[in-house]
Design a protein around this motif. Structure first.
Motif, PDB file in Angstrom:
ATOM      1  N   LEU A 126      33.394  31.869   4.568  1.00  0.00           N
ATOM      2  CA  LEU A 126      31.822  31.492   4.687  1.00  0.00           C
ATOM      3  C   LEU A 126      31.177  31.722   3.238  1.00  0.00           C
ATOM      4  O   LEU A 126      31.190  32.971   2.843  1.00  0.00           O
ATOM      5  CB  LEU A 126      30.833  32.076   5.581  1.00  0.00           C
ATOM      6  N   ARG A 127      30.872  30.703   2.439  1.00  0.00           N
ATOM      7  CA  ARG A 127      30.518  30.966   0.940  1.00  0.00           C
ATOM      8  C   ARG A 127      29.064  30.566   0.991  1.00  0.00           C
ATOM      9  O   ARG A 127      28.629  29.783   1.714  1.00  0.00           O
ATOM     10  CB  ARG A 127      30.990  30.077   0.004  1.00  0.00           C
ATOM     11  N   ALA A 128      28.235  31.052   0.042  1.00  0.00           N
ATOM     12  CA  ALA A 128      26.809  30.729  -0.198  1.00  0.00           C
ATOM     13  C   ALA A 128      26.428  30.881  -1.959  1.00  0.00           C
ATOM     14  O   ALA A 128      25.242  30.801  -1.937  1.00  0.00           O
ATOM     15  CB  ALA A 128      26.149  31.641   0.421  1.00  0.00           C
ATOM     16  N   GLY A 129      27.513  30.867  -2.877  1.00  0.00           N
ATOM     17  CA  GLY A 129      27.126  30.752  -4.100  1.00  0.00           C
ATOM     18  C   GLY A 129      28.106  31.434  -5.125  1.00  0.00           C
ATOM     19  O   GLY A 129      29.413  31.720  -4.612  1.00  0.00           O
ATOM     20  N   LEU A 130      27.985  31.060  -6.071  1.00  0.00           N
ATOM     21  CA  LEU A 130      29.184  31.197  -7.280  1.00  0.00           C
ATOM     22  C   LEU A 130      30.234  30.441  -6.927  1.00  0.00           C
ATOM     23  O   LEU A 130      31.375  31.061  -7.183  1.00  0.00           O
ATOM     24  CB  LEU A 130      29.180  32.700  -7.536  1.00  0.00           C
ATOM     25  N   THR A 131      30.034  29.162  -6.668  1.00  0.00           N
ATOM     26  CA  THR A 131      31.368  28.310  -6.228  1.00  0.00           C
ATOM     27  C   THR A 131      30.914  26.982  -6.514  1.00  0.00           C
ATOM     28  O   THR A 131      29.857  26.596  -6.162  1.00  0.00           O
ATOM     29  CB  THR A 131      31.835  28.814  -4.763  1.00  0.00           C
ATOM     30  N   VAL A 182      29.504  25.338   0.462  1.00  0.00           N
ATOM     31  CA  VAL A 182      28.818  26.430   0.834  1.00  0.00           C
ATOM     32  C   VAL A 182      28.010  26.051   2.240  1.00  0.00           C
ATOM     33  O   VAL A 182      27.828  24.815   2.566  1.00  0.00           O
ATOM     34  CB  VAL A 182      27.865  26.802  -0.263  1.00  0.00           C
ATOM     35  N   ASP A 183      28.130  27.317   2.917  1.00  0.00           N
ATOM     36  CA  ASP A 183      27.270  27.030   4.309  1.00  0.00           C
ATOM     37  C   ASP A 183      26.408  28.276   4.400  1.00  0.00           C
ATOM     38  O   ASP A 183      26.723  29.291   4.950  1.00  0.00           O
ATOM     39  CB  ASP A 183      28.225  27.087   5.513  1.00  0.00           C
ATOM     40  N   VAL A 184      25.182  28.044   3.736  1.00  0.00           N
ATOM     41  CA  VAL A 184      24.184  29.388   3.876  1.00  0.00           C
ATOM     42  C   VAL A 184      23.703  29.834   5.160  1.00  0.00           C
ATOM     43  O   VAL A 184      23.820  30.802   5.474  1.00  0.00           O
ATOM     44  CB  VAL A 184      22.988  28.905   2.735  1.00  0.00           C
ATOM     45  N   PRO A 185      23.564  28.791   6.190  1.00  0.00           N
ATOM     46  CA  PRO A 185      23.104  29.349   7.573  1.00  0.00           C
ATOM     47  C   PRO A 185      24.098  29.928   8.171  1.00  0.00           C
ATOM     48  O   PRO A 185      23.799  30.961   8.796  1.00  0.00           O
ATOM     49  CB  PRO A 185      22.631  27.822   8.333  1.00  0.00           C
ATOM     50  N   GLU A 186      25.271  29.652   7.823  1.00  0.00           N
ATOM     51  CA  GLU A 186      26.319  30.286   8.807  1.00  0.00           C
ATOM     52  C   GLU A 186      26.625  31.642   8.126  1.00  0.00           C
ATOM     53  O   GLU A 186      26.927  32.351   8.721  1.00  0.00           O
ATOM     54  CB  GLU A 186      27.539  29.531   8.960  1.00  0.00           C
ATOM     55  N   LEU A 187      26.600  31.541   6.942  1.00  0.00           N
ATOM     56  CA  LEU A 187      26.800  32.884   6.375  1.00  0.00           C
ATOM     57  C   LEU A 187      25.923  33.770   6.590  1.00  0.00           C
ATOM     58  O   LEU A 187      26.099  34.948   6.816  1.00  0.00           O
ATOM     59  CB  LEU A 187      26.799  32.623   4.541  1.00  0.00           C
ATOM     60  N   LEU A 188      24.426  33.565   6.602  1.00  0.00           N
ATOM     61  CA  LEU A 188      23.204  34.462   7.042  1.00  0.00           C
ATOM     62  C   LEU A 188      23.679  34.941   8.369  1.00  0.00           C
ATOM     63  O   LEU A 188      23.287  36.069   8.882  1.00  0.00           O
ATOM     64  CB  LEU A 188      22.188  33.544   6.736  1.00  0.00           C
ATOM     65  N   ARG A 189      24.155  33.902   9.391  1.00  0.00           N
ATOM     66  CA  ARG A 189      24.186  34.328  10.628  1.00  0.00           C
ATOM     67  C   ARG A 189      25.407  35.609  10.773  1.00  0.00           C
ATOM     68  O   ARG A 189      25.165  36.416  11.502  1.00  0.00           O
ATOM     69  CB  ARG A 189      24.684  33.143  11.412  1.00  0.00           C
ATOM     70  N   VAL A 190      26.435  35.275  10.076  1.00  0.00           N
ATOM     71  CA  VAL A 190      27.804  36.155  10.079  1.00  0.00           C
ATOM     72  C   VAL A 190      27.534  37.393   9.288  1.00  0.00           C
ATOM     73  O   VAL A 190      28.042  38.728   9.653  1.00  0.00           O
ATOM     74  CB  VAL A 190      28.797  35.639   9.445  1.00  0.00           C
ATOM     75  N   THR A 191      26.481  37.471   8.127  1.00  0.00           N
ATOM     76  CA  THR A 191      26.303  38.665   7.371  1.00  0.00           C
ATOM     77  C   THR A 191      25.615  39.699   8.175  1.00  0.00           C
ATOM     78  O   THR A 191      24.782  39.650   8.886  1.00  0.00           O
ATOM     79  CB  THR A 191      25.521  38.304   6.221  1.00  0.00           C
ATOM     80  N   ARG A 228      36.174  20.994  19.575  1.00  0.00           N
ATOM     81  CA  ARG A 228      35.671  20.063  20.819  1.00  0.00           C
ATOM     82  C   ARG A 228      34.818  19.183  20.149  1.00  0.00           C
ATOM     83  O   ARG A 228      34.889  17.829  20.720  1.00  0.00           O
ATOM     84  CB  ARG A 228      34.655  21.122  21.449  1.00  0.00           C
ATOM     85  N   ALA A 229      34.151  19.560  18.929  1.00  0.00           N
ATOM     86  CA  ALA A 229      33.356  18.235  18.175  1.00  0.00           C
ATOM     87  C   ALA A 229      34.078  17.386  17.395  1.00  0.00           C
ATOM     88  O   ALA A 229      33.713  16.408  17.118  1.00  0.00           O
ATOM     89  CB  ALA A 229      32.258  18.954  17.392  1.00  0.00           C
ATOM     90  N   GLY A 230      35.403  17.728  17.427  1.00  0.00           N
ATOM     91  CA  GLY A 230      36.341  16.910  16.249  1.00  0.00           C
ATOM     92  C   GLY A 230      35.941  16.862  14.883  1.00  0.00           C
ATOM     93  O   GLY A 230      36.051  15.713  14.394  1.00  0.00           O
ATOM     94  N   ALA A 231      35.076  17.651  14.515  1.00  0.00           N
ATOM     95  CA  ALA A 231      34.290  17.773  13.299  1.00  0.00           C
ATOM     96  C   ALA A 231      34.916  18.665  12.184  1.00  0.00           C
ATOM     97  O   ALA A 231      35.475  19.883  12.639  1.00  0.00           O
ATOM     98  CB  ALA A 231      32.716  17.902  13.505  1.00  0.00           C
ATOM     99  N   ARG A 232      34.696  18.315  10.947  1.00  0.00           N
ATOM    100  CA  ARG A 232      35.193  19.391   9.821  1.00  0.00           C
ATOM    101  C   ARG A 232      34.187  20.242  10.075  1.00  0.00           C
ATOM    102  O   ARG A 232      32.980  20.066   9.733  1.00  0.00           O
ATOM    103  CB  ARG A 232      35.464  18.371   8.736  1.00  0.00           C
ATOM    104  N   GLY A 233      34.629  21.554   9.944  1.00  0.00           N
ATOM    105  CA  GLY A 233      33.632  22.775   9.630  1.00  0.00           C
ATOM    106  C   GLY A 233      34.151  23.787   8.812  1.00  0.00           C
ATOM    107  O   GLY A 233      35.341  23.683   8.002  1.00  0.00           O
ATOM    108  N   PRO A 234      33.197  24.659   8.565  1.00  0.00           N
ATOM    109  CA  PRO A 234      33.825  26.067   7.746  1.00  0.00           C
ATOM    110  C   PRO A 234      35.037  27.109   8.146  1.00  0.00           C
ATOM    111  O   PRO A 234      35.340  27.678   7.370  1.00  0.00           O
ATOM    112  CB  PRO A 234      32.497  26.766   7.383  1.00  0.00           C
ATOM    113  N   TYR A 235      35.211  26.681   9.430  1.00  0.00           N
ATOM    114  CA  TYR A 235      36.250  27.628   9.980  1.00  0.00           C
ATOM    115  C   TYR A 235      37.729  27.124  10.169  1.00  0.00           C
ATOM    116  O   TYR A 235      38.020  25.954  10.692  1.00  0.00           O
ATOM    117  CB  TYR A 235      36.026  27.908  11.523  1.00  0.00           C
TER     118      TYR A 235
END
Length: 476
Positions: A289-294, A298-307, A114-121
């Protein structure tokens, strides 16, 4: 039945030996080869030849979902092959990552569109996984209970980690070691500890990570229950110096899977694969969704939300089922996939499972699949094929090791075609155990070297040719 031309993903953490040897190609390869994809995902559909015309498995399924998948599977999964089969060859550690559940994937992906934006999904599917080790496979899988994570950090003797240790131990104020005393609970304490590490102030991050790695180096040779985890951090630091994921790794369960055992990764389970060679089956998704070692985004906020800190990542021990040779099922509660392994020693019998869409992969020896109409496919080491729902009464013969991926069980009481299940046993019951204690003997950082060189591929395997296209290597 269609011979598949799988896709090689040349991610930087891949091996230059394992996949090449598996497929009978010269090793080392020109560059790292991380994953071998056999499936119909849009970002890497396998090639095949149907009716004398080169096409992809994705296009074949889309052209006639009911014939290729069967009516039930096509209805359940919207005309989409629900699983993806891979071989993973990790010479270096993969990112610390997590995968969303179906609801989060749907809502987040729709919002991106909907946003027409690039994202982590990458798509709107969940991505549960099952990894079966072919060599000793070192993993970080799931968050430790707070009291155990506190012990791991405290064992390093670093003042900078004391606030984290106190945070984790405060969740166990009644002192019973189960973290249920003060109302904050294990989940909140684990989440806060992970957030603190991943959001550590950038100006002090390098000093923290450096001191943790140095302490891990000192303590890794001292023995004890966490020596393997400390040693893993030291080895990972060679590839990702200064990365806060090295500290986060100590909050995660460290273990080494033995060949033939598997790990089931539910949605929300934080994990990182360290090194090894294995067969992986997963839902047909590429949501990570990644948060390190790469070096990737990375998308720390989304990773924390999903973990989900409460997710425990179980070891799966195979269950023997009726079939040729020694046929085993890796049961897990995933609707999208199931995994079977057959060890054949000159034996012959019905392929398991006996119906629905399947992908078969030979990892050792040579086997022959023959359908009722007389058509046959021979698979040498590293070769794979697709069997549609129309390919019924298939028999397998030969000497070798064959993995077969298929859709999972829809619901309790629904049987998997071709699998004998005890009358008093639910078909989807998983043979699971909690992760083993941390190992002090991590797997080799170069697992591919333990894989013997392949014999000459059988003539039915198409010649291999690499055609680079962005981040994909196609096998033609």
């Amino acid at each position: 039945m269609d011979l598949l031309q799988p896709i090689i993903k040349p991610y930087a953490w891949g091996s230059r030996h394992a996949l090449a040897r598996l497929q009978g190609r010269a090793a080392p390869s020109a560059g790292p080869e991380a994953e071998l994809w056999m499936g119909a995902h849009p970002s890497g559909p396998s090639g095949l030849v149907r009716g004398g015309r080169a096409t992809t498995l994705r296009d074949v399924v889309a052209a006639d979902p009911e014939r290729e998948l069967g009516t039930d599977c096509a209805r359940r999964f919207g005309g989409r092959l629900p699983f993806l089969l891979k071989v993973l060859a990790a010479d270096q550690p993969l990112s610390i990552q997590v995968h969303p559940d179906r609801e989060r994937a749907r809502t987040a992906y729709a919002a991106q569109l909907r946003a027409g934006a690039r994202g982590p999904y990458a798509d709107d599917w969940a991505k549960p996984e099952l990894l079966c080790a072919l060599t000793p496979f070192e993993v970080l899988a799931g968050l430790r209970p707070p009291h155990e994570a506190a012990d791991v950090l405290a064992g390093l003797g670093l003042t900078a980690l004391r606030p984290l240790v106190d945070l984790l131990r405060d969740s166990d104020s009644d002192g019973d070691g189960h973290g249920d005393g003060d109302g904050r609970g294990d989940a909140q304490a684990s989440s806060e500890a992970l957030r603190t590490v991943l959001e550590w102030p950038s100006g002090r991050r390098e000093a923290l990570v450096g001191s943790v790695v140095d302490a891990c180096r000192r303590h890794s040779s001292a023995g004890g229950p966490f020596a393997g985890a400390y040693d893993a951090v030291v080895r990972m630091a060679r590839h990702h110096p200064g990365d806060p994921g090295l500290v986060a790794a100590l909050l995660m369960r460290h273990q080494v899977l033995e060949p033939g055992t598997a790990l089931f990764m539910p949605a929300g389970g934080l994990h990182a694969y360290v090194s090894g060679l294995g067969v992986e089956v997963l839902a047909n998704s590429d949501n990570v969704l990644r948060a390190g070692l790469t070096a990737k985004e990375v998308d720390v906020p989304e990773l924390l939300r999903v973990t989900d800190p409460t997710v425990r990542v179980p070891v799966v021990h195979p269950r023997t089922v009726a079939g040729p040779g020694l046929t085993e099922a890796y049961d897990c509660p995933a609707e999208e996939f199931a995994l079977y392994r057959a060890e054949l020693a000159g034996t012959c019998g019905p392929l398991v499972p006996g119906g629905g869409p399947r992908v078969a992969l030979c990892v050792a020896g040579s086997v022959r699949l023959r359908a009722a109409d007389g058509t046959a496919v021979r698979l040498g080491r590293g070769a794979s094929c697709f069997l549609s729902a129309a390919d019924e009464h298939v028999r397998v013969e030969g000497s070798g090791t064959l993995f077969v991926a298929a859709p999972g069980v829809a619901a309790p009481g629904v049987t998997v075609p071709g699998v004998a299940v005890d009358a008093d046993s639910a078909p989807a019951r998983a043979v699971l155990s909690h992760p083993t204690p941390p190992s002090s003997t991590p797997a080799s950082s170069t697992p591919a070297s333990s894989t013997p060189a392949s014999s000459t591929p059988v003539s039915s395997i198409p010649p291999t040719k690499h055609i680079k296209d962005d981040n994909v290597v196609h096998i033609r």
